[in-house]
Design a protein around this motif. Structure first.
Motif, PDB file in Angstrom:
ATOM      1  N   HIS A 113       1.372  -0.894  -0.309  1.00 44.39           N
ATOM      2  CA  HIS A 113       0.019   0.291   0.010  1.00 44.39           C
ATOM      3  C   HIS A 113       1.002   0.907   0.339  1.00 44.39           C
ATOM      4  CE1 HIS A 113      -3.615  -1.918   0.031  1.00 44.39           C
ATOM      5  NE2 HIS A 113      -3.533  -2.903   1.247  1.00 44.39           N
ATOM      6  N   GLY A 133       1.970   2.434  -2.508  1.00 43.31           N
ATOM      7  CA  GLY A 133       1.181   3.118  -3.784  1.00 43.31           C
ATOM      8  C   GLY A 133       1.716   3.968  -4.231  1.00 43.31           C
ATOM      9  N   GLN A 134       1.448   5.191  -4.376  1.00 44.12           N
ATOM     10  CA  GLN A 134       2.094   6.699  -5.296  1.00 44.12           C
ATOM     11  C   GLN A 134       3.468   7.204  -5.119  1.00 44.12           C
ATOM     12  OE1 GLN A 134       0.899   4.941  -8.484  1.00 44.12           O
ATOM     13  NE2 GLN A 134       1.262   6.198  -9.170  1.00 44.12           N
ATOM     14  N   ARG A 135       3.122   7.092  -3.269  1.00 42.86           N
ATOM     15  CA  ARG A 135       4.325   7.749  -2.424  1.00 42.86           C
ATOM     16  C   ARG A 135       5.445   7.045  -2.761  1.00 42.86           C
ATOM     17  NH1 ARG A 135       3.001  10.313   2.473  1.00 42.86           N
ATOM     18  NH2 ARG A 135       1.609  11.385   1.780  1.00 42.86           N
ATOM     19  N   THR A 136       5.483   5.646  -3.633  1.00 44.07           N
ATOM     20  CA  THR A 136       7.018   5.384  -3.988  1.00 44.07           C
ATOM     21  C   THR A 136       7.214   6.706  -4.746  1.00 44.07           C
ATOM     22  OG1 THR A 136       6.536   2.592  -3.833  1.00 44.07           O
ATOM     23  CG2 THR A 136       7.594   3.462  -5.536  1.00 44.07           C
ATOM     24  N   PHE A 137       6.461   7.063  -5.482  1.00 44.77           N
ATOM     25  CA  PHE A 137       7.424   8.158  -6.863  1.00 44.77           C
ATOM     26  C   PHE A 137       6.813   9.365  -6.243  1.00 44.77           C
ATOM     27  CE2 PHE A 137       5.658   4.578  -9.081  1.00 44.77           C
ATOM     28  CZ  PHE A 137       7.035   4.088  -9.357  1.00 44.77           C
ATOM     29  N   ASP A 138       5.478  10.114  -5.452  1.00 48.40           N
ATOM     30  CA  ASP A 138       5.515  11.529  -5.756  1.00 48.40           C
ATOM     31  C   ASP A 138       5.051  11.276  -4.111  1.00 48.40           C
ATOM     32  OD1 ASP A 138       4.213  13.131  -5.842  1.00 48.40           O
ATOM     33  OD2 ASP A 138       2.445  12.844  -7.342  1.00 48.40           O
ATOM     34  N   GLU A 148       3.530  13.429  -2.779  1.00 50.35           N
ATOM     35  CA  GLU A 148       2.109  13.907  -2.170  1.00 50.35           C
ATOM     36  C   GLU A 148       1.431  12.740  -3.176  1.00 50.35           C
ATOM     37  OE1 GLU A 148       1.397  16.688  -0.834  1.00 50.35           O
ATOM     38  OE2 GLU A 148       3.905  17.570  -0.613  1.00 50.35           O
ATOM     39  N   GLY A 149       1.756  11.366  -3.616  1.00 52.26           N
ATOM     40  CA  GLY A 149       0.714  10.473  -3.762  1.00 52.26           C
ATOM     41  C   GLY A 149       0.105  10.167  -3.113  1.00 52.26           C
ATOM     42  N   SER A 150      -0.926   9.393  -3.498  1.00 55.55           N
ATOM     43  CA  SER A 150      -1.809   8.749  -2.522  1.00 55.55           C
ATOM     44  C   SER A 150      -1.588   6.984  -1.987  1.00 55.55           C
ATOM     45  CB  SER A 150      -2.768   8.332  -3.572  1.00 55.55           C
ATOM     46  OG  SER A 150      -3.028   7.658  -4.847  1.00 55.55           O
ATOM     47  N   ASP A 197      -3.196   0.817  -2.503  1.00 56.71           N
ATOM     48  CA  ASP A 197      -3.435  -0.206  -3.975  1.00 56.71           C
ATOM     49  C   ASP A 197      -5.514   0.236  -3.476  1.00 56.71           C
ATOM     50  OD1 ASP A 197      -5.005  -1.872  -6.151  1.00 56.71           O
ATOM     51  OD2 ASP A 197      -3.864  -3.917  -5.660  1.00 56.71           O
ATOM     52  N   SER A 211      -5.859  -1.045 -17.126  1.00 60.64           N
ATOM     53  CA  SER A 211      -5.713   0.044 -16.496  1.00 60.64           C
ATOM     54  C   SER A 211      -7.031   0.926 -15.942  1.00 60.64           C
ATOM     55  CB  SER A 211      -4.731   0.713 -17.428  1.00 60.64           C
ATOM     56  OG  SER A 211      -3.173   0.380 -17.701  1.00 60.64           O
TER      57      SER A 211
END
Length: 402
Positions: free
Chosen positions: A220, A222-227, A229-231, A234, A284
């Motif tokens: 989980h 999630g997008q915090r992996t790259f950003d 501020e990401g969410s 899953d 997607s």
């Protein structure tokens, strides 16, 4: 202990000194025992806490709670007072004869009892010494007490449930104990493989918090992996509709993740036009519109019985199975035929037993044995260590063993 080689399992010949209690440690040593290792469970005079905390025991078998029995089958038990000189004498002699030492005591307790890696490896350089701790050494939580609920709350497990149901909750089983127990067993086997090459044992530290946190975050982050501020999360799992879905007469479990599976699902429900819907046409798109996709499934599955849907979805190669309650799980035909759930001849004639689910082509698994009564095997274990009758009587009389 003289089963034929084909009935001893892939870990036959490995001897494990098990100084664990409750769930996390016994989970790891259960896995080793069911793969053929000889596991000697060392209990304190008051016994493993699960003998009392694990449910009501039969009147004719005090201390044999259901939970204790399911996590301690295929083991032998000896009671040692490790604070007494006699108990220290026996545990050291056991350590000299064993391949693996496993404990979930806190580091301070291990040190006070003389059971650290440094002490035991001096007696037996080939020993694999595994400590299951609440927290990794060197951090701010080092040495703090920990149970499964503490780790679930701290590691994000309860937060994941809050994201789905609106309030933090613990999973209704000791999830992190199971996960970390399995990791400990795997780590022990890895160290045994290394020993086969080097001839030397090693110390293993398996921290509950760090392993559980990694388990949650790998799922989980999630997008915090790259950003930054990401969410988190899953979305297929974090949506409230990720659950068994109602049918006309009960519930069903359906997963249609791949494009062929989704097309099969749309065909099965009589809505083939949804294959071209921009929301659902590929993986997607369905991920971006997971709430709509799951809501559609929940709506249409109410239209037939569970059995009708299972048959229809299987014809279209869509993964689907009935939902089991705890009661219906006991009657599941697959569980019965695989031998995992069995009737046991034990303390209670109606007792249900559990057996190892995995199979090895190179060796059959050992015959399943019931969990031991407290100290049941003390006499034979002391004899195997070379203690004569007088010494066995001395040790057992002075509380060094029971």
């Amino acid at each position: 202990m003289s089963q034929p080689a084909t009935k001893r399992g892939p870990l036959a010949g490995i001897r494990v000194l098990d100084c664990t209690g409750v769930i996390v440690g016994p989970t790891s040593t259960l896995l080793l025992a069911e793969q053929g290792a000889e596991v000697i469970k060392v209990e304190p005079p008051e016994g493993d806490l699960m003998r009392k905390l694990g449910g009501k025991a039969p009147a004719n078998a005090p201390g044999m709670s259901p939970k204790f029995m399911h996590f301690n089958r295929n083991k032998r038990s000896i009671v040692l007072d490790l604070k007494a000189p006699e108990g220290q004498e026996v545990i050291r002699r056991l350590a000299e004869t064993c391949d693996v030492f496993v404990s979930n005591m806190r580091p301070r307790a291990l040190a006070s009892l003389g059971l650290t890696w440094e002490t035991l490896s001096a007696l037996n350089p080939r020993l694999v010494h595994c400590t299951i701790a609440g927290f990794a050494t060197g951090g701010p939580y080092d040495g703090a007490p920990a149970y499964d609920t503490i780790i679930q709350g701290l590691s994000g497990v309860a937060a994941c449930l809050e994201a789905v149901i609106g309030e933090p909750r613990f999973a209704p089983f000791v999830l992190t104990d199971h996960i970390v127990g399995i990791i400990a067993a795997q780590s022990i086997c890895a160290a045994l493989v290394a020993r086969a090459t080097t001839g030397e044992g090693q110390a293993i530290e398996v921290p509950m918090f760090e392993n559980a946190a990694a388990f949650v975050l790998s799922e989980h982050l999630g997008q915090r992996t790259f950003d930054p501020e990401g969410s988190f999360g899953d979305p297929r799992i974090m949506t409230p509709d990720a659950r068994p879905m109602q049918t006309q007469d009960g519930y069903i479990c359906v997963s249609a993740n791949t494009d062929p599976q989704a097309r099969g699902f749309f065909t099965a429900i009589g809505r083939p036009e949804l294959m071209d819907d921009p929301r659902f046409r590929n993986v997607s798109a369905r991920l971006a519109n997971v709430a709509d996709y799951f809501a559609l499934r929940a709506e249409v599955l109410r239209g037939k019985t569970t059995a009708e849907w299972v048959a229809l979805l299987r014809r279209h190669d869509v993964p689907a199975m009935p939902y089991n309650t705890l009661a219906s799980l006991l009657e599941d035909p697959q569980l019965r035929s695989s031998g995992v759930l069995t009737k046991e001849e034990g303390e209670d004639e109606n007792m249900l037993g559990l057996r190892h689910a995995n199979r090895f082509s190179g060796s059959s698994l050992p015959e399943s044995r019931l969990a031991p009564r407290q100290g049941e095997h003390a006499e034979e274990i002391l004899a195997e260590l070379g203690y004569g009758a007088e010494d066995r009587a001395r040790l057992m009389g002075k509380g060094g063993a029971a």
